[in-house]
Design an enzyme around this catalytic site. Structure first.
Site, mmCIF file in Angstrom:
data_model
loop_
_atom_site.group_PDB
_atom_site.id
_atom_site.type_symbol
_atom_site.label_atom_id
_atom_site.label_comp_id
_atom_site.label_asym_id
_atom_site.label_seq_id
_atom_site.Cartn_x
_atom_site.Cartn_y
_atom_site.Cartn_z
ATOM 1 N N ARG A 55 44.126 44.172 34.080
ATOM 2 C CA ARG A 55 43.215 45.074 34.319
ATOM 3 C C ARG A 55 44.312 45.946 34.324
ATOM 4 O O ARG A 55 45.519 46.501 34.787
ATOM 5 C CB ARG A 55 43.856 44.151 35.727
ATOM 6 C CG ARG A 55 41.871 43.300 35.945
ATOM 7 C CD ARG A 55 42.785 42.457 37.270
ATOM 8 N NE ARG A 55 43.005 42.728 38.464
ATOM 9 C CZ ARG A 55 43.515 42.203 39.514
ATOM 10 N NH1 ARG A 55 42.855 41.011 39.540
ATOM 11 N NH2 ARG A 55 43.806 43.031 40.362
ATOM 12 N N ARG A 111 49.259 48.036 46.441
ATOM 13 C CA ARG A 111 48.659 46.478 46.673
ATOM 14 C C ARG A 111 49.281 45.610 47.551
ATOM 15 O O ARG A 111 48.963 45.208 48.426
ATOM 16 C CB ARG A 111 48.628 45.873 45.531
ATOM 17 C CG ARG A 111 47.271 46.186 44.990
ATOM 18 C CD ARG A 111 46.410 46.114 43.417
ATOM 19 N NE ARG A 111 46.839 44.824 42.787
ATOM 20 C CZ ARG A 111 46.569 44.274 41.456
ATOM 21 N NH1 ARG A 111 47.564 45.055 41.127
ATOM 22 N NH2 ARG A 111 46.844 43.245 41.340
ATOM 23 N N ARG A 144 39.668 40.864 53.547
ATOM 24 C CA ARG A 144 41.085 40.920 53.693
ATOM 25 C C ARG A 144 42.183 41.931 54.886
ATOM 26 O O ARG A 144 42.174 42.991 54.251
ATOM 27 C CB ARG A 144 40.764 42.164 52.518
ATOM 28 C CG ARG A 144 41.395 42.079 51.191
ATOM 29 C CD ARG A 144 41.193 43.237 49.719
ATOM 30 N NE ARG A 144 41.946 42.665 48.671
ATOM 31 C CZ ARG A 144 42.362 42.078 47.887
ATOM 32 N NH1 ARG A 144 40.997 41.364 47.622
ATOM 33 N NH2 ARG A 144 42.523 41.667 46.774
HETATM 34 P P1 AP5 Z 1 41.754 41.058 44.060
HETATM 35 O O1 AP5 Z 1 40.970 40.919 41.965
HETATM 36 O O2 AP5 Z 1 41.511 40.316 44.599
HETATM 37 O O3 AP5 Z 1 43.378 41.428 44.093
HETATM 38 P P2 AP5 Z 1 44.435 40.714 44.308
HETATM 39 O O4 AP5 Z 1 44.084 40.334 45.656
HETATM 40 O O5 AP5 Z 1 45.352 42.146 44.100
HETATM 41 O O6 AP5 Z 1 44.963 39.386 43.339
HETATM 42 P P3 AP5 Z 1 45.140 39.104 42.089
HETATM 43 O O7 AP5 Z 1 43.605 38.580 41.697
HETATM 44 O O8 AP5 Z 1 46.020 40.377 41.976
HETATM 45 O O9 AP5 Z 1 45.770 38.215 42.142
HETATM 46 P P4 AP5 Z 1 45.610 36.468 42.523
HETATM 47 O O10 AP5 Z 1 46.151 35.777 43.568
HETATM 48 O O11 AP5 Z 1 44.384 36.289 41.628
HETATM 49 O O12 AP5 Z 1 46.459 35.518 41.283
HETATM 50 P P5 AP5 Z 1 46.161 35.558 39.663
HETATM 51 O O13 AP5 Z 1 45.499 33.899 39.793
HETATM 52 O O14 AP5 Z 1 45.265 36.448 39.041
HETATM 53 O O15 AP5 Z 1 41.515 42.775 44.078
HETATM 54 C C1 AP5 Z 1 41.433 43.918 43.463
HETATM 55 C C2 AP5 Z 1 40.598 45.096 44.127
HETATM 56 O O16 AP5 Z 1 39.949 44.637 44.321
HETATM 57 C C3 AP5 Z 1 41.569 45.326 45.445
HETATM 58 O O17 AP5 Z 1 42.511 45.895 44.942
HETATM 59 C C4 AP5 Z 1 40.766 46.342 45.857
HETATM 60 O O18 AP5 Z 1 40.529 47.158 45.218
HETATM 61 C C5 AP5 Z 1 39.090 45.719 45.399
HETATM 62 N N1 AP5 Z 1 38.759 44.663 46.510
HETATM 63 C C6 AP5 Z 1 38.212 43.047 46.238
HETATM 64 N N2 AP5 Z 1 38.231 42.189 47.275
HETATM 65 C C7 AP5 Z 1 38.583 42.983 48.513
HETATM 66 C C8 AP5 Z 1 37.717 43.440 50.077
HETATM 67 N N3 AP5 Z 1 37.224 42.445 50.462
HETATM 68 N N4 AP5 Z 1 37.894 44.521 50.095
HETATM 69 C C9 AP5 Z 1 38.189 45.348 49.712
HETATM 70 N N5 AP5 Z 1 38.445 46.474 48.506
HETATM 71 C C10 AP5 Z 1 38.871 44.856 48.133
HETATM 72 O O19 AP5 Z 1 47.533 35.046 39.044
HETATM 73 C C11 AP5 Z 1 48.185 35.947 39.307
HETATM 74 C C12 AP5 Z 1 48.826 35.573 37.268
HETATM 75 O O20 AP5 Z 1 49.628 34.671 37.889
HETATM 76 C C13 AP5 Z 1 48.069 34.990 36.425
HETATM 77 O O21 AP5 Z 1 48.519 35.624 34.957
HETATM 78 C C14 AP5 Z 1 48.474 33.694 36.631
HETATM 79 O O22 AP5 Z 1 48.030 33.339 35.129
HETATM 80 C C15 AP5 Z 1 49.785 33.724 36.690
HETATM 81 N N6 AP5 Z 1 49.627 32.278 37.493
HETATM 82 C C16 AP5 Z 1 48.908 31.824 38.391
HETATM 83 N N7 AP5 Z 1 49.302 30.724 39.629
HETATM 84 C C17 AP5 Z 1 51.149 30.648 38.814
HETATM 85 C C18 AP5 Z 1 51.808 29.295 38.542
HETATM 86 N N8 AP5 Z 1 51.782 28.696 39.186
HETATM 87 N N9 AP5 Z 1 53.338 29.760 38.081
HETATM 88 C C19 AP5 Z 1 52.484 30.310 37.058
HETATM 89 N N10 AP5 Z 1 52.191 32.093 36.802
HETATM 90 C C20 AP5 Z 1 51.017 31.311 37.249
HETATM 91 MG MG MG Z 2 42.473 37.668 41.679
#
Ligand code: AP5
Ligand code: MG
Length: 219
Positions: free
Chosen positions: A161, A172, A88
């Protein structure tokens, strides 16, 4: 295959990784899910990570890189892995390269999920995930479970979450632009990046991802 998924928060990395991991028979490794599992078990690592996560900041590299390397050393990664949310920043990308080089392996590709910011905000606002397994992800409107509040896959309770607040999401997104986007250029210089649109239905995005990975495997 050894693949890294990148994209802004809410792009659908976790959603796509869950499906792709099953299709490709490789483990889905999400550092966010690993941190949340530690938080739910109240481990020292979880307690340390929670403060950063709830503010939308990155957990420090010393903690994150060690945890990711430990996970990559598990035997189930022998046939490959799908990394979601790691690396990241540039320091993590370089640490991953060093780790893979020491193991005598390389990445096969980096899939960059592109989605406009207004869509990301809508996706995050309605997201719910399963308490038993953070890889089981829903959306109240776009991807609802059959029974409200209950996971289709395992019957677990769905929850929102604690970092899906307006303030944390703003942070973020900023962190994504300043810290994470530079790794796309870093990997582009290694000719590893394919960018796909993450707009459209979940299965349409999955098809684009599969096509992109097949094109890469075919060289
Ligand atoms: P993390 O859990 O990785 O969160 P993020 O990167 O902010 O990404 P998200 O999980 O929010 O989104 P996603 O892309 O996975 O989307 P999702 O599939 O859920 O990290 C959280 C925290 O942990 C960070 O802020 C940091 O503090 C820490 N962290 C983690 N890794 C780290 C690292 N390497 N270094 C340092 N800190 C770290 O989908 C989102 C929503 O959209 C869902 O409701 C889903 O149902 C919906 N959806 C998905 N696809 C579609 C579609 N095609 N159409 C409509 N809706 C859709
Ligand atoms: Mg995720």
């Amino acid at each position: 295959m050894r693949i890294v998924l990148v994209g802004p928060p809410g792009a659908g990395k976790g959603t796509q990784a869950h499906v792709l991991a099953k299709t490709l028979s490789i483990p889905h490794i999400s550092t966010g899910d690993l941190f949340r599992a530690n938080i739910s078990q109240s481990t020292p690592l979880g307690l340390e990570a929670k403060g950063y996560m709830d503010k939308g900041q990155l957990v420090p590299d010393e903690v994150t890189i060690g945890m990711a390397k430990d996970r990559l050393l598990q035997p189930d990664t022998a046939q490959g892995f799908l990394l979601d949310g790691f690396p990241r920043n540039l320091a993590q990308a370089k640490a991953l390269d060093e780790h893979l080089a020491a193991e005598g392996i390389t990445l096969d590709g980096v899939l960059d999920l592109e989605v406009p910011e207004d869509e990301v905000v809508k996706r995050i606002a309605g997201r719910r995930l399963c308490r038993n397994n953070g890889a089981h992800v829903y959306h109240v409107d776009y991807n609802p479970p059959a029974v409200a509040g209950v996971c289709d896959e395992c019957g677990g309770e769905l929850y929102q979450r604690s970092d899906d607040t307006e303030d944390a999401v703003r942070t973020r997104l900023e962190v994504y632009h300043t810290e994470t986007e530079p790794i796309i250029e870093y990997y582009a210089q290694q000719n590893l990046v394919t960018t796909i649109s993450a707009l459209g239905k979940v299965d349409e995005v999955t098809q684009r991802a599969v096509d992109a990975l097949q094109a890469r495997a075919a060289g």
